[in-house]
Design an enzyme around this catalytic site. Structure first.
Site, PDB file in Angstrom:
ATOM      1  N   ASP A 120      21.528 -20.229 121.201  1.00 48.83           N
ATOM      2  CA  ASP A 120      22.307 -19.946 120.146  1.00 48.83           C
ATOM      3  C   ASP A 120      21.989 -20.190 118.752  1.00 48.83           C
ATOM      4  O   ASP A 120      21.210 -21.156 118.300  1.00 48.83           O
ATOM      5  CB  ASP A 120      24.001 -20.101 120.336  1.00 48.83           C
ATOM      6  CG  ASP A 120      24.313 -21.353 119.896  1.00 48.83           C
ATOM      7  OD1 ASP A 120      22.739 -22.719 120.568  1.00 48.83           O
ATOM      8  OD2 ASP A 120      24.903 -22.343 119.454  1.00 48.83           O
ATOM      9  N   ASP A 178      12.781 -29.203 121.821  1.00 49.03           N
ATOM     10  CA  ASP A 178      12.068 -29.459 120.178  1.00 49.03           C
ATOM     11  C   ASP A 178      12.344 -30.950 120.102  1.00 49.03           C
ATOM     12  O   ASP A 178      10.648 -31.092 120.593  1.00 49.03           O
ATOM     13  CB  ASP A 178      14.119 -29.099 119.930  1.00 49.03           C
ATOM     14  CG  ASP A 178      13.799 -28.991 118.188  1.00 49.03           C
ATOM     15  OD1 ASP A 178      12.533 -28.063 117.920  1.00 49.03           O
ATOM     16  OD2 ASP A 178      14.698 -28.795 117.769  1.00 49.03           O
ATOM     17  N   LYS A 217       8.915 -26.937 122.036  1.00 50.97           N
ATOM     18  CA  LYS A 217       7.943 -26.804 120.474  1.00 50.97           C
ATOM     19  C   LYS A 217       7.727 -28.243 120.545  1.00 50.97           C
ATOM     20  O   LYS A 217       7.856 -28.844 119.638  1.00 50.97           O
ATOM     21  CB  LYS A 217       9.445 -25.987 119.950  1.00 50.97           C
ATOM     22  CG  LYS A 217       9.695 -25.008 119.663  1.00 50.97           C
ATOM     23  CD  LYS A 217      10.936 -25.012 118.263  1.00 50.97           C
ATOM     24  CE  LYS A 217      12.495 -24.873 118.619  1.00 50.97           C
ATOM     25  NZ  LYS A 217      12.674 -24.765 117.221  1.00 50.97           N
ATOM     26  N   GLU A 274      16.419 -26.544 132.123  1.00 52.28           N
ATOM     27  CA  GLU A 274      16.606 -26.785 130.050  1.00 52.28           C
ATOM     28  C   GLU A 274      15.792 -24.958 129.806  1.00 52.28           C
ATOM     29  O   GLU A 274      15.134 -24.874 129.773  1.00 52.28           O
ATOM     30  CB  GLU A 274      15.587 -27.647 129.318  1.00 52.28           C
ATOM     31  CG  GLU A 274      16.338 -28.024 127.937  1.00 52.28           C
ATOM     32  CD  GLU A 274      18.033 -28.579 127.512  1.00 52.28           C
ATOM     33  OE1 GLU A 274      18.252 -27.199 127.633  1.00 52.28           O
ATOM     34  OE2 GLU A 274      18.216 -29.334 126.915  1.00 52.28           O
ATOM     35  N   ASP A 275      16.787 -24.932 128.313  1.00 48.04           N
ATOM     36  CA  ASP A 275      16.082 -23.682 127.535  1.00 48.04           C
ATOM     37  C   ASP A 275      15.467 -23.944 126.472  1.00 48.04           C
ATOM     38  O   ASP A 275      13.599 -23.110 126.719  1.00 48.04           O
ATOM     39  CB  ASP A 275      17.656 -23.142 126.665  1.00 48.04           C
ATOM     40  CG  ASP A 275      17.881 -23.838 126.191  1.00 48.04           C
ATOM     41  OD1 ASP A 275      17.488 -25.537 125.958  1.00 48.04           O
ATOM     42  OD2 ASP A 275      19.241 -24.163 125.445  1.00 48.04           O
ATOM     43  N   PHE A 297      13.120 -20.891 114.870  1.00 45.52           N
ATOM     44  CA  PHE A 297      14.441 -21.871 115.185  1.00 45.52           C
ATOM     45  C   PHE A 297      14.655 -20.087 115.684  1.00 45.52           C
ATOM     46  O   PHE A 297      14.318 -18.915 115.761  1.00 45.52           O
ATOM     47  CB  PHE A 297      15.677 -21.452 114.666  1.00 45.52           C
ATOM     48  CG  PHE A 297      16.567 -21.812 115.046  1.00 45.52           C
ATOM     49  CD1 PHE A 297      16.790 -23.234 115.380  1.00 45.52           C
ATOM     50  CD2 PHE A 297      17.442 -20.362 115.132  1.00 45.52           C
ATOM     51  CE1 PHE A 297      18.117 -23.411 115.498  1.00 45.52           C
ATOM     52  CE2 PHE A 297      18.870 -21.490 115.249  1.00 45.52           C
ATOM     53  CZ  PHE A 297      19.025 -22.505 116.227  1.00 45.52           C
ATOM     54  N   ARG A 325      23.336 -15.845 122.414  1.00 43.65           N
ATOM     55  CA  ARG A 325      23.204 -15.937 123.550  1.00 43.65           C
ATOM     56  C   ARG A 325      22.971 -14.675 124.570  1.00 43.65           C
ATOM     57  O   ARG A 325      21.843 -15.034 126.012  1.00 43.65           O
ATOM     58  CB  ARG A 325      24.238 -17.249 124.244  1.00 43.65           C
ATOM     59  CG  ARG A 325      24.663 -18.579 123.605  1.00 43.65           C
ATOM     60  CD  ARG A 325      25.011 -19.261 124.822  1.00 43.65           C
ATOM     61  NE  ARG A 325      25.769 -20.302 124.182  1.00 43.65           N
ATOM     62  CZ  ARG A 325      25.138 -21.294 124.331  1.00 43.65           C
ATOM     63  NH1 ARG A 325      23.979 -21.468 123.642  1.00 43.65           N
ATOM     64  NH2 ARG A 325      26.003 -22.400 122.505  1.00 43.65           N
ATOM     65  N   LYS A 353      25.104 -24.689 126.716  1.00 43.89           N
ATOM     66  CA  LYS A 353      25.219 -23.506 128.084  1.00 43.89           C
ATOM     67  C   LYS A 353      24.471 -23.328 127.268  1.00 43.89           C
ATOM     68  O   LYS A 353      24.134 -21.794 128.643  1.00 43.89           O
ATOM     69  CB  LYS A 353      26.521 -22.365 126.468  1.00 43.89           C
ATOM     70  CG  LYS A 353      28.085 -23.085 127.143  1.00 43.89           C
ATOM     71  CD  LYS A 353      28.401 -22.612 125.980  1.00 43.89           C
ATOM     72  CE  LYS A 353      29.635 -23.430 125.346  1.00 43.89           C
ATOM     73  NZ  LYS A 353      30.216 -22.364 123.446  1.00 43.89           N
ATOM     74  N   GLY A 354      23.394 -23.514 127.133  1.00 38.98           N
ATOM     75  CA  GLY A 354      21.972 -22.567 127.054  1.00 38.98           C
ATOM     76  C   GLY A 354      20.987 -22.668 127.936  1.00 38.98           C
ATOM     77  O   GLY A 354      20.579 -21.277 128.245  1.00 38.98           O
TER      78      GLY A 354
HETATM   79  P1  IMP Z   1      16.313 -31.507 121.228  1.00 45.31           P
HETATM   80  O1  IMP Z   1      17.146 -33.227 121.690  1.00 45.31           O
HETATM   81  O2  IMP Z   1      15.945 -31.629 119.693  1.00 45.31           O
HETATM   82  O3  IMP Z   1      14.930 -31.444 121.954  1.00 45.31           O
HETATM   83  O4  IMP Z   1      17.288 -30.121 121.320  1.00 45.31           O
HETATM   84  C1  IMP Z   1      17.659 -29.573 122.005  1.00 45.31           C
HETATM   85  C2  IMP Z   1      18.268 -28.725 122.041  1.00 45.31           C
HETATM   86  O5  IMP Z   1      18.584 -28.270 120.552  1.00 45.31           O
HETATM   87  C3  IMP Z   1      18.433 -27.456 123.329  1.00 45.31           C
HETATM   88  O6  IMP Z   1      19.262 -28.238 124.214  1.00 45.31           O
HETATM   89  C4  IMP Z   1      18.865 -26.531 121.886  1.00 45.31           C
HETATM   90  O7  IMP Z   1      20.276 -26.155 122.936  1.00 45.31           O
HETATM   91  C5  IMP Z   1      18.696 -26.640 120.695  1.00 45.31           C
HETATM   92  N1  IMP Z   1      17.981 -25.956 119.908  1.00 45.31           N
HETATM   93  C6  IMP Z   1      16.697 -26.601 120.098  1.00 45.31           C
HETATM   94  N2  IMP Z   1      15.365 -25.509 119.037  1.00 45.31           N
HETATM   95  C7  IMP Z   1      16.281 -24.560 118.878  1.00 45.31           C
HETATM   96  C8  IMP Z   1      15.859 -22.932 118.866  1.00 45.31           C
HETATM   97  O8  IMP Z   1      15.102 -23.227 118.174  1.00 45.31           O
HETATM   98  N3  IMP Z   1      17.617 -22.208 118.730  1.00 45.31           N
HETATM   99  C9  IMP Z   1      18.485 -22.770 119.381  1.00 45.31           C
HETATM  100  N4  IMP Z   1      18.500 -23.592 119.805  1.00 45.31           N
HETATM  101  C10 IMP Z   1      17.693 -24.872 119.439  1.00 45.31           C
HETATM  102 MG    MG Z   2      20.752 -26.925 124.902  1.00 43.52          MG
END
Ligand code: IMP
Ligand code: MG
Length: 176
Positions: free
Chosen positions: A157, A101, A129, A97-98, A150, A163, A41-42
């Site tokens: 969220d 990470d 990030k 994408e939001d 974070f 959100r 949903k992000g």
């Molecule tokens: P990744 O697979 O670790 O890159 O994570 C990506 C997903 O983790 C994003 O699409 C977010 O839904 C969630 N996420 C990562 N960092 C944050 C944050 O700082 N706040 C909220 N959601 C996050």
């Molecule tokens: Mg996400």
């Protein structure tokens, strides 16, 4: 426990940057039809904001992927809870994408979608990030690079909350 949010990126700064990204995308996709993939949903808030300023023809589809549990750390496993409706065959695909990470979600997703025969496949993220990267991801368009914080708001969220905030804020959890 008390949840405190400090504004990191204001709404007008986000909108201004999204417009810049859209202008770049409009140039890069001139004469083409762009197929936007919104990751629920992000990324709904960001992808919809971006779509408003895209002037080349756009089609849009949604997909739901989860890599996080209810907390602030990655669960490590990725599940597709809702797949796309449209085929990607021969389309110019742009994933909205939001936040990137660890990069695990997008690297998994990009590999999976690549197999569906798109003409091109690129990633556009509101936030990055880079300090947290564990899997390599090729991101074509980035809104803002942020430190290892974070954050919530503009689609992001914490336990499904926040959100709807129109800005990006850093979430701090304090003992009361
Ligand atoms: P990744 O697979 O670790 O890159 O994570 C990506 C997903 O983790 C994003 O699409 C977010 O839904 C969630 N996420 C990562 N960092 C944050 C944050 O700082 N706040 C909220 N959601 C996050
Ligand atoms: Mg996400």
């Amino acid at each position: 426990m008390k949840e405190e949010i400090n504004v990191l990126i204001k709404e007008d700064e986000i909108v201004a940057r999204v417009k810049e990204l859209a202008e770049q995308i409009n140039r890069d996709y001139e004469g083409k039809t762009l197929h936007l993939i919104c990751i629920l949903k992000g990324s709904v808030f960001f992808t919809c904001e971006l779509a408003k300023y895209i002037t080349v023809p756009v089609t849009i589809d949604f997909m739901s992927v989860s890599s996080y549990g209810n907390g602030m750390t990655s669960s490590g496993s990725i599940t597709i809870s809702q797949d796309l409706v449209m085929s990607l065959e021969n389309r110019e695909v742009l994933i909205g994408e939001d936040i990137v990470d660890s990069g695990r979600t997008l690297s998994y997703l990009a590999h999976m979608l690549e197999k569906r025969g798109p003409k091109s496949l690129r990633i556009c993220t509101l936030l990055d990030k880079p300090a947290c990267r564990a899997s390599e991801v090729d991101v074509a368009y980035t809104g803002f690079e942020i430190d290892d914080l974070f954050v919530v708001g503009f689609g992001l969220d914490y336990a499904q909350k926040y959100r709807n905030l129109p800005y990006i804020g850093e979430l701090k959890i304090k003992e009361d």
